[in-house]
Structures are given as C-alpha cells and as structure tokens.
Design a protein around this motif. Structure first.
Motif, PDB file in Angstrom:
ATOM      1  N   ALA A  26       0.827  -1.205   0.000  1.00 53.34           N
ATOM      2  CA  ALA A  26       0.000   0.000   0.000  1.00 53.34           C
ATOM      3  C   ALA A  26       0.862   1.256   0.000  1.00 53.34           C
ATOM      4  O   ALA A  26       0.575   2.229  -0.710  1.00 53.34           O
ATOM      5  N   GLU A  27       1.943   1.243   0.774  1.00 56.31           N
ATOM      6  CA  GLU A  27       2.816   2.415   0.814  1.00 56.31           C
ATOM      7  C   GLU A  27       3.549   2.596  -0.512  1.00 56.31           C
ATOM      8  O   GLU A  27       3.737   3.713  -0.990  1.00 56.31           O
ATOM      9  N   VAL A  30       2.417   1.712  -3.459  1.00 55.86           N
ATOM     10  CA  VAL A  30       1.434   2.253  -4.409  1.00 55.86           C
ATOM     11  C   VAL A  30       1.324   3.763  -4.240  1.00 55.86           C
ATOM     12  O   VAL A  30       1.311   4.516  -5.232  1.00 55.86           O
ATOM     13  N   GLN A  31       1.261   4.225  -3.021  1.00 63.89           N
ATOM     14  CA  GLN A  31       1.154   5.658  -2.767  1.00 63.89           C
ATOM     15  C   GLN A  31       2.391   6.407  -3.243  1.00 63.89           C
ATOM     16  O   GLN A  31       2.291   7.461  -3.883  1.00 63.89           O
ATOM     17  N   ARG A  32       3.551   5.886  -2.950  1.00 63.59           N
ATOM     18  CA  ARG A  32       4.792   6.568  -3.327  1.00 63.59           C
ATOM     19  C   ARG A  32       5.030   6.542  -4.831  1.00 63.59           C
ATOM     20  O   ARG A  32       5.582   7.481  -5.398  1.00 63.59           O
ATOM     21  N   GLY A  47       2.695   6.531  -7.168  1.00 65.76           N
ATOM     22  CA  GLY A  47       1.756   7.406  -7.852  1.00 65.76           C
ATOM     23  C   GLY A  47       1.511   6.926  -9.269  1.00 65.76           C
ATOM     24  O   GLY A  47       1.303   5.745  -9.518  1.00 65.76           O
ATOM     25  N   THR A  89      -4.541  -2.223  -0.784  1.00 64.77           N
ATOM     26  CA  THR A  89      -3.332  -1.622  -1.371  1.00 64.77           C
ATOM     27  C   THR A  89      -3.632  -0.499  -2.353  1.00 64.77           C
ATOM     28  O   THR A  89      -2.786   0.357  -2.574  1.00 64.77           O
ATOM     29  N   GLY A  90      -4.796  -0.516  -2.980  1.00 61.54           N
ATOM     30  CA  GLY A  90      -5.073   0.454  -4.024  1.00 61.54           C
ATOM     31  C   GLY A  90      -4.362   0.155  -5.325  1.00 61.54           C
ATOM     32  O   GLY A  90      -4.263   1.020  -6.208  1.00 61.54           O
ATOM     33  N   ALA A 122      -4.258   7.745  -9.000  1.00 68.44           N
ATOM     34  CA  ALA A 122      -2.848   7.571  -8.644  1.00 68.44           C
ATOM     35  C   ALA A 122      -2.398   8.685  -7.738  1.00 68.44           C
ATOM     36  O   ALA A 122      -2.889   9.806  -7.793  1.00 68.44           O
ATOM     37  N   GLY A 123      -1.414   8.357  -6.877  1.00 69.65           N
ATOM     38  CA  GLY A 123      -0.822   9.381  -6.038  1.00 69.65           C
ATOM     39  C   GLY A 123      -1.491   9.468  -4.675  1.00 69.65           C
ATOM     40  O   GLY A 123      -2.414   8.770  -4.358  1.00 69.65           O
TER      41      GLY A 123
END
Length: 247
Positions: free
Chosen positions: A162-163, A165-167, A169, A192-193, A246-247
């Motif tokens: 998950a982290e 995916v966020q980083r 973007g 996780t997205g 995204a992001g």
C-alpha cells in the motif's frame, strides 16, 4: 479503466487457459515451479498470437539474481528473441550480492530492450531499502514492479504494498503477486489500491506417468496447471473494482 490482471504461464495449454479465462496480460515463462525462467523461442512465437500483451521472463537460471557477465550476455540475446517473436515486453531483474538492485546491469538490460515494455520482477523483494529501489526502477523506465511486499506471499506484504502504491503514484504501477487467489484478491486490491494484479491460477492438475516419476523426470505424480475457471473467477471478482486515482 479496469484493474489489469496478469497471469503467469509456462506452457501453450496454460497460455490458452489464461486467454480464454480473460487475462489482460501474460507473463510468459518456463519452469514456474522454480519461480519462472526464460521461455523457449518456440513458446514465445506461439504466445505472440495470443491477442493480449505478452511479456517474456528474462531469467537464465534458478537461484538468486546476481548474474555474471556471461549470464547478462545471455539475457541480452533472450531479449532479442522476445523482440524477434513479436512480444510486447520483457520481465527483468538483477541484484548486487547483498540484494540491492544492480542498477548498472539493469540499465544495460533495459537499454537493450529499448522499444519493449519492461516489468521489474521480484528481485525487488530482496532489496534492503524498497523505497530507494522504487526510485531506481522509476529512473530506469520500468512500467511496473512485480512484488509481494518483501514477504513470501502478497497477503503478508499488504502494508508495504500500500505504501509503495502511494509513493509510486502514476510514475509506475505496483503489481502485487505471489499467492494471489480468487479468495484473497479483493482484500489485496482493497487494502493496497493497486491498479494491476499478478497471479498464476494454477489450481488445476495434470497426471504424470508413474514411470517418469520413478526415473526422476518428475518429482510428484501430478503437475499444477493453469485453470481457465480460476482465471475467469479472478476476472469476475476484480471487475467490480474501479481503478483508484494515482498518487
């Protein structure tokens, strides 16, 4: 846009099952029982007619991902074979002895694969610093990273996935893989997205002749094989998910 389902296969029959089941992309390998090696040129040519993007695993042997100059040369020639067969891309990875991505080797391999799509494989899961490795992958122009979140199974790596995916973007896709099944894929996507997911769907079995087992040509009386029904079930489940921003 929909969640992209990638299925890894290592035989023509597995390829057909994945396509008929509704896979969006294929990771083409040999020897999935040891994590996947480079497929043969013959299988590459068959897969080029699949009708969906096919990425060839470029891994010359089992074991770790610390490759000699001779193995890197072999990998370049295997990239040439994937291009000649008409495949959409390749799946690459290379490590330094302590697990850090071998950026120099990957730069040369990625450059040699110019014009092809590129996935960074689970060599990523050996790195000491996943966020540094993420930036390396971005700088090298990879489209996605196949990762279990540095765990044996993606379910156990959900927090890191998950982290990542966020980083990441919209710079590249983080594609969870390892142990992804119809009964856990919704949980992994929800937590996780992720916008892509990787699975083998090897829930079918094929009998092996007892004589072949007795002489050591096989280690078990059955082989795991790609199940069209399992792929179709995975597709049915993930189609209810909308791609998160995204992001």
């Amino acid at each position: 846009m929909k969640i992209q389902l990638e299925i890894c296969v290592d035989t023509p029959d597995g390829l057909a099952a994945a396509i008929h089941g509704g896979a969006d992309r294929i990771e083409l390998c040999s020897a999935l029982s040891i994590g996947g090696l480079t497929p043969s040129p013959g299988l590459m040519k068959i897969a080029a007619k699949a009708g969906v993007p096919v990425y060839a695993m470029i891994r010359p042997r089992e074991g770790d991902f610390v490759f000699s100059p001779g193995e890197i040369d072999q990998m370049r020639r295997d990239i040439d074979a994937a291009r000649a067969a008409g495949l959409a891309g390749v799946v690459l990875g290379a490590s330094e002895p302590r697990g850090k991505l071998d950026a120099e080797a990957l730069f040369h391999l990625r450059s040699h694969a110019e014009g092809l799509g590129a996935t960074l494989h689970r060599a990523f899961d050996l790195v000491p610093d996943p966020f540094e490795a993420l930036e390396t992958a971005v700088s090298l122009g990879f489209e996605r990273i196949l990762t279990s979140g540095r765990e044996r199974k993606a379910m156990d790596g959900v927090p890191l996935l998950a982290e990542l995916v966020q980083r990441a973007g919209d710079r590249l896709a983080i594609m969870p893989g390892s142990g992804v099944r119809p009964d856990n894929v919704a949980h992994i996507l929800d937590r996780t997205g992720a916008r892509e997911i990787h699975a083998s769907c090897r829930t079918g079995s094929q009998a092996v002749a007892p004589e072949a087992v007795a002489l050591g040509f096989a280690t078990a009386p059955t082989l795991d094989v790609t199940s069209e029904e399992s792929v179709a079930k995975m597709v049915e489940i993930i189609r209810v998910f909308e791609i998160p921003p995204a992001g």
